[in-house]
Design a protein around this motif. Structure first.
Motif, PDB file in Angstrom:
ATOM      1  N   ASP A  62       0.700  -1.273   0.532  1.00  0.00           N
ATOM      2  CA  ASP A  62      -0.012   0.086  -0.110  1.00  0.00           C
ATOM      3  C   ASP A  62       0.973   1.587  -0.196  1.00  0.00           C
ATOM      4  O   ASP A  62       1.465   1.403   0.655  1.00  0.00           O
ATOM      5  CB  ASP A  62      -0.992   0.296   1.526  1.00  0.00           C
ATOM      6  CG  ASP A  62      -2.356   1.072   1.403  1.00  0.00           C
ATOM      7  OD1 ASP A  62      -2.853   0.561   0.184  1.00  0.00           O
ATOM      8  OD2 ASP A  62      -2.158   2.383   1.038  1.00  0.00           O
ATOM      9  N   ARG A  67       0.111   1.213   6.628  1.00  0.00           N
ATOM     10  CA  ARG A  67      -0.232   0.619   5.747  1.00  0.00           C
ATOM     11  C   ARG A  67      -0.665  -0.925   5.669  1.00  0.00           C
ATOM     12  O   ARG A  67      -0.932  -1.534   5.899  1.00  0.00           O
ATOM     13  CB  ARG A  67      -2.037   1.360   5.199  1.00  0.00           C
ATOM     14  CG  ARG A  67      -2.911   0.987   5.027  1.00  0.00           C
ATOM     15  CD  ARG A  67      -3.553   1.043   4.298  1.00  0.00           C
ATOM     16  NE  ARG A  67      -4.149   2.777   4.488  1.00  0.00           N
ATOM     17  CZ  ARG A  67      -4.751   3.734   4.033  1.00  0.00           C
ATOM     18  NH1 ARG A  67      -5.184   4.000   3.289  1.00  0.00           N
ATOM     19  NH2 ARG A  67      -5.144   5.229   4.623  1.00  0.00           N
ATOM     20  N   ASN A 102      -9.232   2.353  -9.580  1.00  0.00           N
ATOM     21  CA  ASN A 102      -9.773   1.874 -10.622  1.00  0.00           C
ATOM     22  C   ASN A 102      -8.542   2.732 -11.804  1.00  0.00           C
ATOM     23  O   ASN A 102      -8.489   1.787 -11.892  1.00  0.00           O
ATOM     24  CB  ASN A 102     -10.829   2.188 -10.787  1.00  0.00           C
ATOM     25  CG  ASN A 102     -12.576   2.391 -10.060  1.00  0.00           C
ATOM     26  OD1 ASN A 102     -11.674   1.027  -9.336  1.00  0.00           O
ATOM     27  ND2 ASN A 102     -13.035   2.745  -9.757  1.00  0.00           N
ATOM     28  N   ASN A 151     -18.870 -10.361  -6.822  1.00  0.00           N
ATOM     29  CA  ASN A 151     -19.158 -11.016  -5.573  1.00  0.00           C
ATOM     30  C   ASN A 151     -20.716 -11.685  -5.306  1.00  0.00           C
ATOM     31  O   ASN A 151     -21.225 -12.572  -4.989  1.00  0.00           O
ATOM     32  CB  ASN A 151     -18.330 -10.896  -4.049  1.00  0.00           C
ATOM     33  CG  ASN A 151     -18.685  -9.710  -4.478  1.00  0.00           C
ATOM     34  OD1 ASN A 151     -17.706  -8.520  -4.757  1.00  0.00           O
ATOM     35  ND2 ASN A 151     -19.323  -8.431  -3.971  1.00  0.00           N
ATOM     36  N   ARG A 195     -12.737   7.629  -6.058  1.00  0.00           N
ATOM     37  CA  ARG A 195     -13.507   7.264  -5.843  1.00  0.00           C
ATOM     38  C   ARG A 195     -14.412   9.192  -6.634  1.00  0.00           C
ATOM     39  O   ARG A 195     -15.409   8.650  -7.336  1.00  0.00           O
ATOM     40  CB  ARG A 195     -14.758   6.578  -4.691  1.00  0.00           C
ATOM     41  CG  ARG A 195     -14.395   5.683  -4.603  1.00  0.00           C
ATOM     42  CD  ARG A 195     -15.071   5.559  -3.318  1.00  0.00           C
ATOM     43  NE  ARG A 195     -14.510   4.788  -2.524  1.00  0.00           N
ATOM     44  CZ  ARG A 195     -14.633   3.822  -2.747  1.00  0.00           C
ATOM     45  NH1 ARG A 195     -14.713   2.108  -3.684  1.00  0.00           N
ATOM     46  NH2 ARG A 195     -14.467   2.792  -1.958  1.00  0.00           N
ATOM     47  N   TYR A 351     -21.745 -11.280   4.036  1.00  0.00           N
ATOM     48  CA  TYR A 351     -20.542 -10.384   2.338  1.00  0.00           C
ATOM     49  C   TYR A 351     -18.768 -10.980   2.396  1.00  0.00           C
ATOM     50  O   TYR A 351     -18.687 -11.819   0.956  1.00  0.00           O
ATOM     51  CB  TYR A 351     -20.452  -8.877   2.914  1.00  0.00           C
ATOM     52  CG  TYR A 351     -19.526  -8.816   1.468  1.00  0.00           C
ATOM     53  CD1 TYR A 351     -20.403  -8.076   0.465  1.00  0.00           C
ATOM     54  CD2 TYR A 351     -17.847  -8.108   1.520  1.00  0.00           C
ATOM     55  CE1 TYR A 351     -19.370  -7.059  -0.594  1.00  0.00           C
ATOM     56  CE2 TYR A 351     -17.974  -7.474   1.098  1.00  0.00           C
ATOM     57  CZ  TYR A 351     -18.100  -6.966  -0.501  1.00  0.00           C
ATOM     58  OH  TYR A 351     -17.102  -6.613  -1.477  1.00  0.00           O
TER      59      TYR A 351
HETATM   60  N1  LIG Z   1     -16.545  -6.275  -5.443  1.00  0.00           N
HETATM   61  C1  LIG Z   1     -17.388  -5.287  -4.328  1.00  0.00           C
HETATM   62  O1  LIG Z   1     -17.658  -5.546  -3.670  1.00  0.00           O
HETATM   63  C2  LIG Z   1     -16.083  -4.363  -4.332  1.00  0.00           C
HETATM   64  C3  LIG Z   1     -16.328  -2.920  -2.946  1.00  0.00           C
HETATM   65  C4  LIG Z   1     -15.414  -2.185  -2.239  1.00  0.00           C
HETATM   66  C5  LIG Z   1     -14.538  -1.944  -3.568  1.00  0.00           C
HETATM   67  N2  LIG Z   1     -14.049  -2.188  -4.198  1.00  0.00           N
HETATM   68  C6  LIG Z   1     -13.394  -2.075  -5.197  1.00  0.00           C
HETATM   69  O2  LIG Z   1     -12.343  -2.341  -4.717  1.00  0.00           O
HETATM   70  C7  LIG Z   1     -11.025  -1.470  -5.214  1.00  0.00           C
HETATM   71  C8  LIG Z   1     -10.340  -1.094  -3.945  1.00  0.00           C
HETATM   72  O3  LIG Z   1     -11.638  -0.339  -3.389  1.00  0.00           O
HETATM   73  P1  LIG Z   1     -11.481  -0.385  -1.978  1.00  0.00           P
HETATM   74  O4  LIG Z   1     -12.894   0.464  -0.877  1.00  0.00           O
HETATM   75  O5  LIG Z   1     -10.743  -1.039  -0.818  1.00  0.00           O
HETATM   76  O6  LIG Z   1     -10.934   1.312  -1.756  1.00  0.00           O
HETATM   77  P2  LIG Z   1      -9.687   2.009  -0.154  1.00  0.00           P
HETATM   78  O7  LIG Z   1      -9.929   2.848  -0.780  1.00  0.00           O
HETATM   79  O8  LIG Z   1     -10.309   1.736   0.895  1.00  0.00           O
HETATM   80  O9  LIG Z   1      -8.017   1.374  -1.379  1.00  0.00           O
HETATM   81  C9  LIG Z   1      -7.297   1.338  -1.458  1.00  0.00           C
HETATM   82  C10 LIG Z   1      -6.156   1.578  -0.601  1.00  0.00           C
HETATM   83  O10 LIG Z   1      -4.935   1.383  -2.022  1.00  0.00           O
HETATM   84  C11 LIG Z   1      -3.898   2.036  -1.680  1.00  0.00           C
HETATM   85  N3  LIG Z   1      -3.414   2.283  -2.777  1.00  0.00           N
HETATM   86  C12 LIG Z   1      -3.963   3.686  -3.512  1.00  0.00           C
HETATM   87  N4  LIG Z   1      -2.857   4.234  -4.730  1.00  0.00           N
HETATM   88  C13 LIG Z   1      -1.379   3.103  -4.645  1.00  0.00           C
HETATM   89  C14 LIG Z   1      -0.707   2.629  -4.995  1.00  0.00           C
HETATM   90  N5  LIG Z   1       0.145   3.411  -6.004  1.00  0.00           N
HETATM   91  N6  LIG Z   1       0.151   1.346  -4.926  1.00  0.00           N
HETATM   92  C15 LIG Z   1      -0.551   1.412  -3.496  1.00  0.00           C
HETATM   93  N7  LIG Z   1      -1.327   0.956  -2.591  1.00  0.00           N
HETATM   94  C16 LIG Z   1      -2.409   2.332  -3.139  1.00  0.00           C
HETATM   95  C17 LIG Z   1      -5.048   3.206  -0.948  1.00  0.00           C
HETATM   96  O11 LIG Z   1      -3.635   3.862  -0.227  1.00  0.00           O
HETATM   97  C18 LIG Z   1      -5.757   2.378  -0.246  1.00  0.00           C
HETATM   98  O12 LIG Z   1      -5.195   1.785   0.762  1.00  0.00           O
HETATM   99  C19 LIG Z   1     -11.559  -0.495  -5.999  1.00  0.00           C
HETATM  100  O13 LIG Z   1     -11.788  -1.041  -7.107  1.00  0.00           O
HETATM  101  C20 LIG Z   1     -13.093  -0.372  -6.149  1.00  0.00           C
HETATM  102  O14 LIG Z   1     -14.190  -1.155  -6.696  1.00  0.00           O
HETATM  103  C21 LIG Z   1     -15.001  -3.095  -5.050  1.00  0.00           C
END
Ligand SMILES: NC(=O)c1ccc[n+]([C@@H]2O[C@H](COP(=O)([O-])OP(=O)(O)OC[C@H]3O[C@@H](n4cnc5c(N)ncnc54)[C@H](O)[C@@H]3O)[C@@H](O)[C@H]2O)c1
Length: 424
Positions: A62, A67, A102, A151, A195, A351
């Motif tokens: 991360d 983190r 994304n 999921n 986002r 979930y």
């Molecule tokens: N399937 C589902 O139900 C579901 C639910 C939530 C999120 N998502 C997807 O999961 C992905 C992440 O979402 P999230 O909610 O965990 O987001 P989040 O913001 O909670 O976590 C993203 C993490 O990536 C890290 N990050 C950002 N840039 C980075 C880099 N260059 N190198 C390393 N780490 C980096 C951030 O510091 C953060 O800790 C997104 O694509 C989101 O759409 C899917």
């Protein structure tokens, strides 16, 4: 895959030793989804003892200092870092979970495929159809496996709904409603994170929640042919975060910034098989927390599902047509993967359990057993619908979904139409 792992088990009272091949996994992006993937790897064998591999947590990455290190302490990862390239270039890593914002999916997905890593990538795959196709092509060229984070199709009640629809129990499907309402962005002081930006998030609630709705609709009902959509951004300005945080947090004192993508979308969809579908999504619905539901109506019956009561399926079927009652089915061990979690009907699944099923299907596919629950072919088709939704919202008319054609099977090239989705 590296060394084998020998695990003890007990069968009919006699201890038995089973050898599983070790599979070294990395997680890049350790926010909400990164942690959910980590839990899924840790518990996959406990729920699915037939799993042929033993995932080992090799790397957690991360960019926020400290983190990823929490991953070592809390989950037992071997290595942590701040650069995703460190994990992807480690030749001992077999598979990578891409749980990043994304805009990073495309570059990281392609890098992983080119390094021969299998990927479990979150939805939406990238910020555009072109991102999704680029990752799909890289995976296809590498001949690796890719699982995508749709999921909700893994919920046992959704599996049952699909079986009932497929068996003709509801007659011919005529129309359906899919609704995904959430309040995660309802607070006007909710931080303007990645986002809400076009470059880093892509679409707003369309990429975040409509993507799940489109997946459920096409998984249950078949190909989506055309859409007409409307979108709106209700909270146009939000405070920028003063510090980096994962998930959805408030930023009470941050400087204001402009929200660049939509809070709400409603669309009509025409399906290949003739059914008409309404999909409505919102991230600013005060009072609606993860209110994800559908109802599907056929000429003789209907099914009803609400994620917040994930283990129940409402079913109306029989010879009655008018005044036909709806019965509630509590899913049990004979439905989908329910039996991997609970021994009898009506015990709650979570979930996170849906993600354990996703991990299991991904890991088995790597071992050559079956295929991931959702593949890159699903992701490309999904992204084509999302692109048609965006174009329709722009032009205010029906838009055909230009379905990219591809086999999605490892090693096969992904052919695709070069036509763009045009307003009809
Ligand atoms: N399937 C589902 O139900 C579901 C639910 C939530 C999120 N998502 C997807 O999961 C992905 C992440 O979402 P999230 O909610 O965990 O987001 P989040 O913001 O909670 O976590 C993203 C993490 O990536 C890290 N990050 C950002 N840039 C980075 C880099 N260059 N190198 C390393 N780490 C980096 C951030 O510091 C953060 O800790 C997104 O694509 C989101 O759409 C899917």
């Amino acid at each position: 895959m590296t060394a084998d792992v020998v695990a003890g088990s007990v069968e009919r009272g006699r201890p038995r030793r089973r050898t599983r091949q070790a599979l070294r996994v990395a997680i890049v992006g350790f926010g909400w989804m990164g942690r959910v993937h980590a839990n899924a790897y840790l518990t996959a064998v406990a729920h699915f003892p037939d799993l042929d591999v033993q995932p080992l947590l090799a790397w957690v990455v991360d960019e926020v200092p400290g983190r990823a290190a929490e991953g070592i302490e809390q989950y037992g990862f071997e290595h942590s870092g701040e650069l995703w390239s460190d994990a992807v270039s480690d030749p001992t890593v077999d598979a990578v979970s891409i749980t990043l914002p994304n805009f990073l999916h495309r570059s990281v997905g392609i890098a992983c495929a080119q390094a021969g890593k299998h990927i479990w990538i979150e939805k939406p795959v990238g910020t555009s159809l072109s991102d999704t196709v680029a990752v799909a092509e890289a995976v296809s060229a590498a001949g690796t496996q890719a699982a995508v984070g749709f999921n909700y199709r893994n919920a046992p009640a959704v599996v049952l709904a699909r079986d009932l629809i497929g068996s003709g129990e509801l007659g011919e499907v005529t129309h359906a409603r899919f609704q995904l309402f959430s309040d995660y962005a309802a607070h006007p002081k909710g931080a303007l994170t990645w986002r809400f930006e076009r470059d880093r998030g892509g679409a707003g609630v369309v990429g975040d929640l409509a993507t799940h709705g489109v997946d459920l609709a096409s998984h249950l009902l078949g190909t989506i042919e055309a859409v007409v959509a409307d979108t709106e951004t209700f909270v146009k300005v939000r405070p920028r975060p003063l510090e980096s945080h994962a998930g959805h947090a408030l930023a009470l004192h941050g400087p204001p910034g402009v929200v660049e993508n939509e809070d709400y979308m409603a669309c009509l969809m025409r399906l290949n098989a003739g059914a008409r579908v309404v999909l409505q999504v919102s991230r600013v619905s005060v009072g609606s927390q993860n209110a994800y539901s559908f109802e599907v109506h056929g000429t003789r019956g209907a099914v009803y599902w609400d994620f917040r009561r994930m283990g129940e399926l409402g079913v109306s079927s029989g010879p009655g047509f008018q005044d036909q009652s709806v019965r509630k089915i509590y899913v049990g061990p004979s439905h989908g993967s329910y039996g991997a979690f609970q021994p009898g009907a009506a015990l709650s699944m979570s979930y996170d359990d849906l993600k354990v099923i996703e991990a299991y299907r991904f890991l088995q596919a790597i071992k050559g057993e079956g295929h991931p629950a959702a593949t890159m072919t699903d992701a490309v088709r999904n992204a084509a619908v999302l692109e048609a939704i965006a174009r329709s919202a722009d032009c205010g008319r029906w838009v055909d979904v230009v379905e990219p054609m591809g086999t999605g099977s490892p090693g096969a090239p992904l052919a695709r139409s070069t036509e763009r989705n045009e307003c009809i």
